[in-house]
Design a protein around this motif. Structure first.
Motif, PDB file in Angstrom:
ATOM      1  N   ASN A 174      10.450  -6.847   1.233  1.00  0.00           N
ATOM      2  CA  ASN A 174      10.058  -8.135   0.653  1.00  0.00           C
ATOM      3  C   ASN A 174       8.582  -8.276   0.312  1.00  0.00           C
ATOM      4  O   ASN A 174       8.081  -9.390   0.211  1.00  0.00           O
ATOM      5  CB  ASN A 174      10.444  -9.267   1.624  1.00  0.00           C
ATOM      6  CG  ASN A 174       9.577  -9.262   2.879  1.00  0.00           C
ATOM      7  OD1 ASN A 174       8.985  -8.242   3.239  1.00  0.00           O
ATOM      8  ND2 ASN A 174       9.481 -10.392   3.545  1.00  0.00           N
ATOM      9  N   ASP A 175       7.872  -7.183   0.127  1.00  0.00           N
ATOM     10  CA  ASP A 175       6.451  -7.278  -0.186  1.00  0.00           C
ATOM     11  C   ASP A 175       6.196  -6.958  -1.656  1.00  0.00           C
ATOM     12  O   ASP A 175       6.867  -6.108  -2.248  1.00  0.00           O
ATOM     13  CB  ASP A 175       5.627  -6.311   0.672  1.00  0.00           C
ATOM     14  CG  ASP A 175       5.524  -6.753   2.114  1.00  0.00           C
ATOM     15  OD1 ASP A 175       5.922  -7.895   2.416  1.00  0.00           O
ATOM     16  OD2 ASP A 175       5.049  -5.946   2.944  1.00  0.00           O
ATOM     17  N   LEU A 176       5.195  -7.637  -2.221  1.00  0.00           N
ATOM     18  CA  LEU A 176       4.734  -7.389  -3.587  1.00  0.00           C
ATOM     19  C   LEU A 176       3.404  -6.664  -3.515  1.00  0.00           C
ATOM     20  O   LEU A 176       2.475  -7.120  -2.830  1.00  0.00           O
ATOM     21  CB  LEU A 176       4.570  -8.711  -4.340  1.00  0.00           C
ATOM     22  CG  LEU A 176       5.857  -9.534  -4.530  1.00  0.00           C
ATOM     23  CD1 LEU A 176       5.516 -10.963  -4.946  1.00  0.00           C
ATOM     24  CD2 LEU A 176       6.749  -8.884  -5.559  1.00  0.00           C
ATOM     25  N   LEU A 177       3.315  -5.525  -4.210  1.00  0.00           N
ATOM     26  CA  LEU A 177       2.133  -4.680  -4.141  1.00  0.00           C
ATOM     27  C   LEU A 177       1.427  -4.596  -5.489  1.00  0.00           C
ATOM     28  O   LEU A 177       2.067  -4.642  -6.538  1.00  0.00           O
ATOM     29  CB  LEU A 177       2.510  -3.261  -3.712  1.00  0.00           C
ATOM     30  CG  LEU A 177       3.340  -3.078  -2.435  1.00  0.00           C
ATOM     31  CD1 LEU A 177       3.621  -1.596  -2.215  1.00  0.00           C
ATOM     32  CD2 LEU A 177       2.644  -3.689  -1.233  1.00  0.00           C
ATOM     33  N   VAL A 178       0.109  -4.469  -5.432  1.00  0.00           N
ATOM     34  CA  VAL A 178      -0.693  -4.133  -6.602  1.00  0.00           C
ATOM     35  C   VAL A 178      -1.592  -2.966  -6.209  1.00  0.00           C
ATOM     36  O   VAL A 178      -1.729  -2.632  -5.030  1.00  0.00           O
ATOM     37  CB  VAL A 178      -1.555  -5.317  -7.090  1.00  0.00           C
ATOM     38  CG1 VAL A 178      -0.693  -6.423  -7.654  1.00  0.00           C
ATOM     39  CG2 VAL A 178      -2.458  -5.828  -5.966  1.00  0.00           C
ATOM     40  N   THR A 179      -2.219  -2.336  -7.198  1.00  0.00           N
ATOM     41  CA  THR A 179      -3.119  -1.226  -6.923  1.00  0.00           C
ATOM     42  C   THR A 179      -4.557  -1.671  -7.126  1.00  0.00           C
ATOM     43  O   THR A 179      -4.909  -2.200  -8.182  1.00  0.00           O
ATOM     44  CB  THR A 179      -2.810  -0.028  -7.842  1.00  0.00           C
ATOM     45  OG1 THR A 179      -1.459   0.394  -7.604  1.00  0.00           O
ATOM     46  CG2 THR A 179      -3.745   1.127  -7.551  1.00  0.00           C
ATOM     47  N   VAL A 180      -5.361  -1.481  -6.097  1.00  0.00           N
ATOM     48  CA  VAL A 180      -6.786  -1.810  -6.141  1.00  0.00           C
ATOM     49  C   VAL A 180      -7.552  -0.600  -5.617  1.00  0.00           C
ATOM     50  O   VAL A 180      -7.284  -0.133  -4.507  1.00  0.00           O
ATOM     51  CB  VAL A 180      -7.112  -3.058  -5.299  1.00  0.00           C
ATOM     52  CG1 VAL A 180      -8.617  -3.331  -5.297  1.00  0.00           C
ATOM     53  CG2 VAL A 180      -6.362  -4.282  -5.813  1.00  0.00           C
ATOM     54  N   GLY A 181      -8.463  -0.082  -6.407  1.00  0.00           N
ATOM     55  CA  GLY A 181      -9.232   1.072  -5.973  1.00  0.00           C
ATOM     56  C   GLY A 181      -8.380   2.292  -5.693  1.00  0.00           C
ATOM     57  O   GLY A 181      -8.700   3.087  -4.807  1.00  0.00           O
ATOM     58  N   GLY A 182      -7.282   2.416  -6.421  1.00  0.00           N
ATOM     59  CA  GLY A 182      -6.408   3.565  -6.241  1.00  0.00           C
ATOM     60  C   GLY A 182      -5.457   3.471  -5.069  1.00  0.00           C
ATOM     61  O   GLY A 182      -4.712   4.411  -4.800  1.00  0.00           O
ATOM     62  N   GLU A 183      -5.448   2.345  -4.359  1.00  0.00           N
ATOM     63  CA  GLU A 183      -4.579   2.164  -3.204  1.00  0.00           C
ATOM     64  C   GLU A 183      -3.635   0.997  -3.423  1.00  0.00           C
ATOM     65  O   GLU A 183      -4.012  -0.032  -4.000  1.00  0.00           O
ATOM     66  CB  GLU A 183      -5.403   1.900  -1.942  1.00  0.00           C
ATOM     67  CG  GLU A 183      -6.262   3.064  -1.493  1.00  0.00           C
ATOM     68  CD  GLU A 183      -6.948   2.779  -0.171  1.00  0.00           C
ATOM     69  OE1 GLU A 183      -6.855   1.618   0.301  1.00  0.00           O
ATOM     70  OE2 GLU A 183      -7.579   3.691   0.379  1.00  0.00           O
ATOM     71  N   GLU A 184      -2.397   1.154  -2.967  1.00  0.00           N
ATOM     72  CA  GLU A 184      -1.435   0.062  -3.007  1.00  0.00           C
ATOM     73  C   GLU A 184      -1.766  -0.948  -1.914  1.00  0.00           C
ATOM     74  O   GLU A 184      -1.959  -0.566  -0.752  1.00  0.00           O
ATOM     75  CB  GLU A 184      -0.013   0.593  -2.803  1.00  0.00           C
ATOM     76  CG  GLU A 184       0.503   1.401  -3.975  1.00  0.00           C
ATOM     77  CD  GLU A 184       1.870   1.998  -3.697  1.00  0.00           C
ATOM     78  OE1 GLU A 184       2.224   2.132  -2.504  1.00  0.00           O
ATOM     79  OE2 GLU A 184       2.576   2.329  -4.668  1.00  0.00           O
ATOM     80  N   PRO A 210      -7.782  -5.567   5.304  1.00  0.00           N
ATOM     81  CA  PRO A 210      -8.176  -4.550   4.325  1.00  0.00           C
ATOM     82  C   PRO A 210      -7.028  -4.070   3.455  1.00  0.00           C
ATOM     83  O   PRO A 210      -7.258  -3.539   2.361  1.00  0.00           O
ATOM     84  CB  PRO A 210      -8.709  -3.407   5.206  1.00  0.00           C
ATOM     85  CG  PRO A 210      -9.037  -4.032   6.520  1.00  0.00           C
ATOM     86  CD  PRO A 210      -8.080  -5.156   6.688  1.00  0.00           C
ATOM     87  N   THR A 211      -5.790  -4.246   3.929  1.00  0.00           N
ATOM     88  CA  THR A 211      -4.625  -3.809   3.157  1.00  0.00           C
ATOM     89  C   THR A 211      -4.124  -4.881   2.201  1.00  0.00           C
ATOM     90  O   THR A 211      -3.135  -4.676   1.501  1.00  0.00           O
ATOM     91  CB  THR A 211      -3.481  -3.422   4.104  1.00  0.00           C
ATOM     92  OG1 THR A 211      -3.202  -4.520   4.988  1.00  0.00           O
ATOM     93  CG2 THR A 211      -3.851  -2.194   4.930  1.00  0.00           C
ATOM     94  N   ALA A 212      -4.791  -6.030   2.165  1.00  0.00           N
ATOM     95  CA  ALA A 212      -4.391  -7.127   1.281  1.00  0.00           C
ATOM     96  C   ALA A 212      -5.146  -7.042  -0.037  1.00  0.00           C
ATOM     97  O   ALA A 212      -6.138  -6.328  -0.181  1.00  0.00           O
ATOM     98  CB  ALA A 212      -4.647  -8.466   1.952  1.00  0.00           C
ATOM     99  N   ALA A 245      -6.397 -11.167  -8.981  1.00  0.00           N
ATOM    100  CA  ALA A 245      -7.732 -11.080  -9.579  1.00  0.00           C
ATOM    101  C   ALA A 245      -8.379  -9.738  -9.281  1.00  0.00           C
ATOM    102  O   ALA A 245      -8.966  -9.106 -10.168  1.00  0.00           O
ATOM    103  CB  ALA A 245      -8.610 -12.223  -9.066  1.00  0.00           C
ATOM    104  N   LEU A 246      -8.277  -9.268  -8.043  1.00  0.00           N
ATOM    105  CA  LEU A 246      -8.885  -8.000  -7.667  1.00  0.00           C
ATOM    106  C   LEU A 246      -8.173  -6.824  -8.326  1.00  0.00           C
ATOM    107  O   LEU A 246      -8.748  -5.748  -8.473  1.00  0.00           O
ATOM    108  CB  LEU A 246      -8.872  -7.841  -6.149  1.00  0.00           C
ATOM    109  CG  LEU A 246      -9.794  -8.805  -5.389  1.00  0.00           C
ATOM    110  CD1 LEU A 246      -9.574  -8.661  -3.885  1.00  0.00           C
ATOM    111  CD2 LEU A 246     -11.253  -8.553  -5.736  1.00  0.00           C
ATOM    112  N   ALA A 247      -6.912  -7.035  -8.735  1.00  0.00           N
ATOM    113  CA  ALA A 247      -6.157  -5.982  -9.415  1.00  0.00           C
ATOM    114  C   ALA A 247      -6.379  -5.999 -10.924  1.00  0.00           C
ATOM    115  O   ALA A 247      -5.749  -5.223 -11.648  1.00  0.00           O
ATOM    116  CB  ALA A 247      -4.671  -6.129  -9.107  1.00  0.00           C
ATOM    117  N   GLY A 248      -7.264  -6.887 -11.395  1.00  0.00           N
ATOM    118  CA  GLY A 248      -7.606  -6.906 -12.808  1.00  0.00           C
ATOM    119  C   GLY A 248      -6.666  -7.712 -13.680  1.00  0.00           C
ATOM    120  O   GLY A 248      -6.493  -7.402 -14.869  1.00  0.00           O
TER     121      GLY A 248
END
Length: 287
Positions: A133-143, A176-178, A182-185
């Motif tokens: 049930n989690d929604l992920l984006v990539t920031v700095g090459g990390e999910e 740190p894993t959040a 906006a941070l994902a562009g």
């Protein structure tokens, strides 16, 4: 103050304006639409808790949005908090009474598909799903996690809550894993646009699933979930009820919505409930 009146006096961050409730209602509460009522409150503990308490008198398609949640809940009784108007915090009430109850477990996964596809279009950000049930984006090459879904039986139906970080800045992240859109562009962090996109996508996928009598395969939901699931193909650790742990490669999501792990012993074990940790590997870091 009525439930739909978000307090304008708290608009202290010009980057985070309050939601325009009349505009949202005009765009979503159309004849023939799934959505039948929409209210926005300035602050509440949990929109899921509020809708569940009112479930006996609710019409299907009721939507409750909070500008701020002070006691938002995730799976395993985890808390979800964020600054006011920095995200989308809302719950919907669905009553799929003609669908066999044993298939209702697909609703949070279906909601994940709807949210990911709706946000990809509205925000222009690639989204992925972490089972269940989690929604992920990539920031700095990390999910990283930017949202979560919680479904609960209530009355004759199900309350489904979505929490989504939209405009959180790096120094506002809870871990740190959040992450945030906006941070994902994201090309848009307009919360009204995003909310309309998610709800219209949810109406689409829910309609397909319900028309197929809740059959995730026939409706296309199972295939869509697998296609967008970042957990599949990864080495994972499943922390199961009863303090059990299972490690293996996530190889499938079966017809019941369970995550199937291929273990070192050559077995394929379905996991229906548990906390999943993505282990380090070629695809990236821990999630």
């Amino acid at each position: 103050m009525t439930p739909s009146d978000a307090p304008q006096s708290r608009w202290s961050d010009l980057d985070r304006p309050p939601l325009n409730v009349p505009a949202l209602r005009r765009g979503l509460l159309r004849p023939g639409s799934l959505w039948t009522a929409l209210d926005v409150v300035g602050s509440t503990g949990s929109t899921n808790t509020d809708l569940a308490a009112r479930a006996a008198g609710l019409a299907e398609g009721t939507v409750l949005v909070a500008e701020e949640q002070t006691a938002g809940r995730g799976r395993l009784e985890r808390t979800w908090t964020a600054p006011a108007r920095s995200g989308l915090f809302f719950s919907v009430y669905l009553t799929p009474g003609d669908v066999p109850a044993e298939r209702w477990g697909w609703l949070p996964l279906l909601t994940g598909v709807a949210a990911a596809t709706g946000l990809a279009r509205a925000a222009g950000v690639d989204m992925a799903l972490k089972w269940p049930n989690d929604l992920l984006v990539t920031v700095g090459g990390e999910e990283r996690k930017t949202g979560g879904i919680l479904a609960e039986r209530a009355g004759d139906g199900v309350v489904i809550g979505i929490g989504l970080n939209v405009s959180l800045r790096a120094d506002e992240l809870p871990a740190p894993t959040a992450a945030s859109l906006a941070l994902a562009g994201a090309v848009s962090t307009d919360r009204e646009t995003l909310l309309r996109g998610v709800l219209r996508s949810l109406e689409h996928w829910y309609g397909l699933w319900r028309d197929a009598d809740g059959d995730a395969g026939a409706s296309g939901v199972q295939e869509a979930y697998a296609a967008g699931c970042a957990t599949l193909g990864k080495a994972v650790r499943a922390q199961l009820p009863g303090d059990r742990t299972l490690t293996g490669e996530a190889v499938a999501v079966d017809g019941d919505g369970r995550l199937v792990l291929a273990t070192d012993g050559g077995l394929r074990e379905p996991v229906s409930a548990g906390d999943i940790v993505h282990l380090r590997g070629a695809a990236g870091g821990l999630t």
